[in-house]
Motif scaffolding. Structure first.
Motif, PDB file in Angstrom:
ATOM      1  N   GLN A  14      44.324 -30.000 -17.340  1.00 48.35           N
ATOM      2  CA  GLN A  14      45.662 -29.645 -16.834  1.00 48.35           C
ATOM      3  C   GLN A  14      46.740 -29.566 -17.741  1.00 48.35           C
ATOM      4  OE1 GLN A  14      45.932 -28.044 -13.920  1.00 48.35           O
ATOM      5  NE2 GLN A  14      43.736 -28.169 -13.637  1.00 48.35           N
ATOM      6  N   GLU A  15      46.518 -30.932 -18.729  1.00 46.37           N
ATOM      7  CA  GLU A  15      47.906 -31.026 -19.688  1.00 46.37           C
ATOM      8  C   GLU A  15      47.342 -30.729 -21.089  1.00 46.37           C
ATOM      9  OE1 GLU A  15      48.525 -35.168 -18.913  1.00 46.37           O
ATOM     10  OE2 GLU A  15      48.990 -34.701 -16.709  1.00 46.37           O
ATOM     11  N   GLU A  16      46.196 -30.874 -21.366  1.00 46.32           N
ATOM     12  CA  GLU A  16      45.626 -30.784 -22.870  1.00 46.32           C
ATOM     13  C   GLU A  16      45.513 -29.027 -23.192  1.00 46.32           C
ATOM     14  OE1 GLU A  16      43.179 -33.518 -24.691  1.00 46.32           O
ATOM     15  OE2 GLU A  16      43.262 -34.877 -22.952  1.00 46.32           O
ATOM     16  N   PRO A  17      45.492 -28.627 -24.276  1.00 46.47           N
ATOM     17  CA  PRO A  17      45.386 -27.439 -24.653  1.00 46.47           C
ATOM     18  C   PRO A  17      43.767 -27.232 -24.588  1.00 46.47           C
ATOM     19  CG  PRO A  17      46.746 -27.971 -26.504  1.00 46.47           C
ATOM     20  CD  PRO A  17      46.278 -29.317 -25.306  1.00 46.47           C
ATOM     21  N   SER A  18      43.065 -26.155 -24.009  1.00 50.20           N
ATOM     22  CA  SER A  18      41.674 -26.125 -23.582  1.00 50.20           C
ATOM     23  C   SER A  18      41.027 -24.938 -24.256  1.00 50.20           C
ATOM     24  CB  SER A  18      41.404 -26.409 -22.301  1.00 50.20           C
ATOM     25  OG  SER A  18      42.229 -27.649 -21.710  1.00 50.20           O
ATOM     26  N   TRP A  19      39.680 -25.098 -24.131  1.00 47.36           N
ATOM     27  CA  TRP A  19      38.876 -23.821 -24.723  1.00 47.36           C
ATOM     28  C   TRP A  19      38.814 -22.740 -23.611  1.00 47.36           C
ATOM     29  CZ3 TRP A  19      38.221 -24.018 -29.621  1.00 47.36           C
ATOM     30  CH2 TRP A  19      37.504 -25.403 -30.218  1.00 47.36           C
ATOM     31  N   PRO A  20      38.956 -21.344 -24.253  1.00 45.43           N
ATOM     32  CA  PRO A  20      38.648 -20.122 -23.440  1.00 45.43           C
ATOM     33  C   PRO A  20      37.439 -20.082 -22.859  1.00 45.43           C
ATOM     34  CG  PRO A  20      39.026 -19.437 -25.662  1.00 45.43           C
ATOM     35  CD  PRO A  20      39.263 -20.848 -25.301  1.00 45.43           C
ATOM     36  N   ILE A  21      37.180 -19.716 -21.465  1.00 44.41           N
ATOM     37  CA  ILE A  21      35.805 -19.696 -21.102  1.00 44.41           C
ATOM     38  C   ILE A  21      34.773 -18.673 -22.046  1.00 44.41           C
ATOM     39  CG2 ILE A  21      34.421 -18.485 -19.150  1.00 44.41           C
ATOM     40  CD1 ILE A  21      36.900 -18.880 -17.260  1.00 44.41           C
ATOM     41  N   ASN A  22      35.209 -17.593 -22.736  1.00 45.79           N
ATOM     42  CA  ASN A  22      34.070 -16.906 -23.263  1.00 45.79           C
ATOM     43  C   ASN A  22      33.939 -17.655 -24.695  1.00 45.79           C
ATOM     44  OD1 ASN A  22      34.225 -14.764 -21.931  1.00 45.79           O
ATOM     45  ND2 ASN A  22      35.692 -13.629 -22.953  1.00 45.79           N
ATOM     46  N   GLU A  23      34.861 -18.509 -25.196  1.00 46.68           N
ATOM     47  CA  GLU A  23      34.373 -19.363 -26.244  1.00 46.68           C
ATOM     48  C   GLU A  23      33.441 -20.712 -25.949  1.00 46.68           C
ATOM     49  OE1 GLU A  23      35.752 -20.501 -30.409  1.00 46.68           O
ATOM     50  OE2 GLU A  23      36.142 -18.912 -29.275  1.00 46.68           O
ATOM     51  N   VAL A  24      33.767 -21.108 -24.846  1.00 51.19           N
ATOM     52  CA  VAL A  24      32.818 -22.106 -24.397  1.00 51.19           C
ATOM     53  C   VAL A  24      31.408 -21.681 -24.117  1.00 51.19           C
ATOM     54  CG1 VAL A  24      32.119 -23.708 -22.415  1.00 51.19           C
ATOM     55  CG2 VAL A  24      34.575 -23.481 -23.186  1.00 51.19           C
ATOM     56  N   ARG A  25      31.207 -20.632 -23.285  1.00 48.44           N
ATOM     57  CA  ARG A  25      29.884 -20.097 -22.874  1.00 48.44           C
ATOM     58  C   ARG A  25      29.276 -19.183 -24.055  1.00 48.44           C
ATOM     59  NH1 ARG A  25      31.775 -17.383 -17.229  1.00 48.44           N
ATOM     60  NH2 ARG A  25      31.882 -19.174 -15.772  1.00 48.44           N
TER      61      ARG A  25
END
Length: 616
Positions: free
Chosen positions: A439-450
């Motif tokens: 919720q607070e930190e920058p996160s990976w997009p779904i496509n990048e993760v999968r």
């Protein structure tokens, strides 16, 4: 009615077809009314014995003026062609009008077919798109069979109920309005009289129908009890025979069957009574029309005999129109109920979405250095207990890590968190230190993760397409050379070559043409082709026999080389090869280490090995 309007919203691309259908129905109605109107001069010729009419124009009524005009044409026709000549010409014109009416009706139905077919196709498409966007966990709230029912029977119910009902609601009011205009023009007083009589008749018919419906519902309920008793006898036959309870079961079935028989007989008798009552009410209405209208005609104040017959025909076409509208509205309501079930799925929140704050300037294309479950807790929507609770563990690049533990401990949930098939209730999953969702930190997009994971599950899934497309699944530009290399690595090429068209052979739905081991090797070839950094194996060999497991294991060893591998396993031989073993119990990490280290600890892992919970 909100569902009704939402369904119509799916037909925006077919507005031209809808407009054309309405136009054709307007023309259809005009031809239908004109066709019935042509009966009047035909009957006039017959009833007047082919003689010319005495013309007297009454300007007080536009319809009477029209009749004067028609009678004048008929008189000229009789003078020119004779009575029979004008009779067959009038019949031919009447036939032409009815022919044109049906041509325009078919033209309207042609356009409505585009609307109905298009909307139902878009509804199924929207449902499929929604299914692909929500998490498997959220989707599991609806059983597979229920989802398929919504995509098939509910959509069919919408097509039949709402869209077919829409067609009726558009068409029949035009007929009713047109007929009423003509009826009031022909005789205002007679039309009022007929509408009052018709309302009383409709009320009587409704009372009969309601009683019949109540009895029919009771009959269906009794029949359901009979079928339930029959099912009980079939499914419990062995127990019934073993306990010599045949007599008891026979009495139970016969009691229900007798009740159903008596109710069904009552329904048949009431249903058989409905038709004579309807006919008596109908003929009584017709006779009252003839009596009232005939009395006016005999008194020289009403219509001619032929016009009175025409009036009756115009009136009688109102009855099926009103009945059609009533049925159409009922079907719309019924279809709207099916639509609500469909929209229940379409309105589900898409819970797996890209994070609001996406990490910038970083990529996972260079590989995964670390995978971390950081104080992860997970509770599924339909459960009161945590599937995972405060779980923390880290896997480094190139490691082979086995997840083991009692069934239901949370092993598969850990895999699902990695590919974002579900998101944690608290805590976070991190790749290279960056969360996949926070919720607070920058996160990976779904496509990048999968994109960094290749998954092989216990239930290998093959799709109803070619072998090549099954292996290159998800690749918009498949590489045939890599497909073959992946098949070789997965020990699959030998049986693929034996298929009728090799790699271009179309596999049957659900892999019906393949064995379990063959499907598993295609699934493994798919993972190898993908070439991802991390290989996820969720009970990948649990359902295989010894021979197939040996082949798959060789392929797994080849696929795991130079990759980070996370394996949920129950085979001791597979577990022993792991660099590290994470023992998971009731959603918690209880032990971690190599096989030899964990045996020495004499903890849960050691107990599982001693009690042969793992297969050697």
């Amino acid at each position: 009615m909100d569902s009704f309007y939402r369904i119509l919203g799916f037909g925006k691309n077919y507005s031209a077809a809808a407009s054309a259908a309405v136009l054709f129905y307007v023309v259809y109605t005009l031809f239908q009314l004109a066709g019935i109107g042509m009966i009047i001069p035909v009957m006039d010729i017959i009833l007047n014995n082919g003689s010319q009419f005495e013309l007297s124009q009454d300007g007080s009524n536009q319809l009477m003026g029209l009749q004067y005009y028609i009678n004048n044409i008929v008189n000229q026709g009789i003078f020119t062609y004779g009575s029979y000549g004008i009779l067959w010409r009038a019949c031919l014109i009447s036939f032409g009008l009815f022919l044109a009416k049906n041509i325009f009706r078919y033209a309207a139905l042609w356009q409505m077919a585009s609307l109905r077919g298009g909307i139902t196709a878009k509804l199924r498409q929207a449902l499929h798109h929604k299914i692909l966007k929500i998490s498997p966990g959220k989707l599991s709230e609806n059983r597979k069979g229920d989802l398929l029912a919504r995509a098939s029977s509910d959509v069919t119910e919408i097509e039949y109920g709402v869209l077919a009902g829409l067609e009726i609601i558009v068409r029949e009011p035009l007929v009713i309005i047109g007929s009423l205009v003509i009826l009031f023009s022909m005789s205002f007083s007679l039309t009022i009289f007929v509408l009052v009589i018709a309302s009383i008749a409709a009320l009587l018919l409704q009372l009969v129908s309601k009683k019949l419906k109540r009895k029919s519902n009771l009959a269906q309920s009794k029949l359901g009890m009979v079928l339930s008793a029959l099912d009980e006898s079939i499914s419990g036959l062995r127990v019934i025979q073993a306990y010599q309870a045949e007599s008891r079961q026979r009495r139970h079935f016969e009691n229900n069957n007798n009740q159903a028989e008596n109710t069904q007989i009552s329904v048949f008798r009431r249903r058989d009574l409905a038709s004579p009552i309807s006919e008596i009410i109908g003929i009584s209405t017709l006779l009252l029309i003839l009596l009232y209208g005939g009395a006016q005609s005999l008194a020289g104040q009403g219509m001619t005999g032929a016009a009175l017959i025409g009036f009756a025909l115009f009136f009688y076409q109102l009855i099926p129109s009103f009945k059609s509208i009533s049925n159409g509205l009922y079907n719309v309501q019924k279809g709207s109920a099916a639509a609500e079930r469909l929209f229940e799925i379409l309105d589900k929140e898409e819970d797996i979405k890209d994070p609001n704050n996406i990490v910038k300037g970083q990529s996972l294309k260079n590989g995964i250095e670390s995978i971390e479950w950081d104080r992860v807790s997970l509770k599924y929507p339909d459960s009161n207990n945590f599937a995972l609770e405060n779980f923390t563990a880290t896997i480094n690049r190139g490691e082979t890590v086995a997840l083991v533990g009692p069934s239901g401990g949370g092993k598969t949930s850990l895999i699902n968190l990695l590919i974002r098939a579900i998101d944690p209730s608290s805590g976070s999953v991190r790749l290279n230190g960056v969360p996949v969702l926070h919720q607070e930190e920058p996160s990976w997009p779904i496509n990048e993760v999968r994109s960094v994971f290749s998954l092989v599950t216990q239930d290998s899934l093959v799709f109803h397409t070619t072998v090549s497309e099954n292996i290159s699944l998800g690749d918009p530009n498949p590489d045939k050379k890599r497909v073959i290399e992946a098949a070789v690595s997965s020990q699959a090429k030998s049986f693929i070559d034996d298929l009728p068209n090799g790699f271009q052979s179309v596999l049957k739905e659900g892999g019906a043409s393949l064995s379990g081991g063959q499907m598993q090797r295609i699934a493994l070839a798919r993972a190898i082709y993908r070439g991802s950094n991390v290989l996820l194996l969720d009970e990948a060999t649990s359902a295989l026999d010894t021979e197939n497991e040996s082949r798959i294991q060789k392929a797994l060893d080849a696929a795991s080389a130079n990759r980070t591998t996370i394996v949920v396993a129950h085979r001791l031989a597979t577990i022993q090869k792991a660099d590290r073993i994470l023992v998971v119990d009731k959603g918690r990490l209880v032990e971690s280490g190599s096989h030899s280290e964990l045996i020495l600890k004499s903890g849960l892992y050691s107990q599982l090995v001693k009690t042969q919970s793992f297969v050697d």
